[in-house]
Design a protein around this motif. Structure first.
Motif, short mmCIF file in Angstrom:
data_model
loop_
_atom_site.label_atom_id
_atom_site.label_comp_id
_atom_site.label_asym_id
_atom_site.label_seq_id
_atom_site.Cartn_x
_atom_site.Cartn_y
_atom_site.Cartn_z
N SER A 41 0.83 -1.21 0.00
CA SER A 41 0.00 0.00 0.00
C SER A 41 0.86 1.26 0.00
O SER A 41 0.53 2.25 -0.66
CB SER A 41 -0.94 0.01 1.21
OG SER A 41 -1.83 -1.09 1.12
N GLU A 80 -6.59 1.33 -0.62
CA GLU A 80 -7.01 0.53 0.53
C GLU A 80 -7.97 1.34 1.41
O GLU A 80 -9.05 0.89 1.75
CB GLU A 80 -5.78 0.12 1.32
CG GLU A 80 -5.97 -1.10 2.14
CD GLU A 80 -4.65 -1.53 2.76
OE1 GLU A 80 -4.46 -2.73 2.92
OE2 GLU A 80 -3.82 -0.66 3.06
N ASP A 152 -5.57 -1.82 -5.07
CA ASP A 152 -4.93 -2.31 -3.85
C ASP A 152 -5.88 -3.27 -3.14
O ASP A 152 -6.90 -2.86 -2.60
CB ASP A 152 -4.57 -1.12 -2.94
CG ASP A 152 -3.56 -1.50 -1.85
OD1 ASP A 152 -3.10 -2.66 -1.85
OD2 ASP A 152 -3.24 -0.63 -1.02
#
Ligand code: ADP
Ligand code: MG
Length: 308
Positions: A41, A80, A152
């Motif tokens: 991330s 994310e 992600d």
């Protein structure tokens, strides 16, 4: 194309991303694999200009994110942590993004249809289920019809239908010639979705290979042996330098010697074999092998199938 060169991000003493260099090519799905906490991330945030590298650099189509004229039209991302106002209807969220990026209104309806959110488009995003939230995030990524797409952990929290839907979407986007970069901590999922994977551990580069190359490497090959004299067979193999693991089903997994060598060794000592079968390890096992020394939180990782 996405290009990282010596990309590094430090938080205090700790390097979340450590001297990472890789290239992500258009026309294929590239998986970005690593255990939880390995820096996926953080890398993606740096690609998207949301985090500033401590060292090195990363570019999209040869430019830093902040130098892109119309970022959303060049690179779309599902991050994310999604920044969606919970009180705002899904449609309004997308329309706001569209206006900032000079994207026509009809495109908003188009992406809503593409992700199957037509019936929920007027609902507040705060009421969305995890799966609907992911679909909305994917719609936002697609809004500018960008040539580069980054996802992600897109299947986190999705049901099997949703997972399959994301997989087919990613494959279609790549087939259209786009650059598709998708992170996951699950090798099994990547094996079905990606053409190629970049594997990292503790922020460091471990490998970039096609899925086919990974399954062909020696670590992915072993021989299953069964014998009524398994203990003797095992010590004979150990003496020859093979790595052996006794499996729960009573078979022996042998690495480092092929089936011919094992068979001949057994014959030379008059040992009986009931099975001598070459196997391909699961990609999950190969991934574990590559990352086992790099695991951030080894306690959260299953050790099933791990070799000594
Ligand atoms: N803002 C931050 N401040 C301090 N540490 C961070 C921050 N963001 C991430 N980290 C640390 O960097 C490492 C990599 O995190 P992350 O990129 O989220 O990994 P992944 O996405 O692969 O699970 C982790 O150890 C995490 O705790
Ligand atoms: Mg992450």
């Amino acid at each position: 194309m996405i290009e990282a060169k010596h990309l590094t991000k430090r938080y205090g003493e700790k390097a979340a991303v450590d001297d990472l260099s890789f290239t992500v090519q258009p026309g294929i799905v590239t998986g970005f694999l690593g255990p939880n906490g390995s820096g996926k991330s953080t890398t993606i945030r740096m690609i998207m200009g949301l985090d500033h590298p401590t060292g090195g650099q990363v570019t999209v189509n040869g430019r830093h994110y902040h130098d892109l004229r119309w970022p959303l039209r060049e690179v779309g991302a599902l991050l994310e942590a999604k920044a969606i106002h919970p009180g705002r209807p899904a449609w309004a969220h997308l329309w706001m993004l569209a206006q900032v990026n000079d994207i026509p209104r009809r495109r908003v309806d188009e992406v809503i249809a593409m992700v199957g959110l037509e019936s929920a488009a007027r609902q507040r995003a705060g009421r969305f289920s995890l799966g609907m939230g992911q679909r909305l995030g994917i719609a936002a990524a697609l809004l500018g019809d960008p040539g580069v797409l980054i996802f992600d952990e897109p299947v986190n929290g999705l049901d099997p239908d949703g997972i399959r839907w994301v997989r087919l979407l990613l494959r279609r986007l790549a087939a259209e010639g786009r650059t598709v970069f998708v992170s996951s901590h699950l090798m099994s999922e990547m094996a079905l979705t990606a053409d190629e994977v970049i594997i990292i551990g503790r922020g460091r580069f471990l490998a970039q290979q096609s899925i086919a190359e990974i399954t062909a490497q020696p670590a992915a090959r072993f021989v299953r042996v069964r014998s009524p004299q398994l203990d003797i067979v095992r010590s004979a193999l150990d003496v020859r330098g093979a790595a052996t693991t006794l499996e729960d089903d009573g078979s022996l997994s042998v690495r480092g010697l092929d089936e011919a060598a094992i068979g001949e060794l057994a014959a030379s000592q008059g040992l009986v074999l009931h099975e001598l079968a070459p196997q391909t390890a699961s990609l999950e096992d190969v991934f574990m092998e590559l990352t086992s020394s790099e695991l951030e939180y080894s306690g959260t990782t299953s050790t099933k199938g791990k070799r000594p």
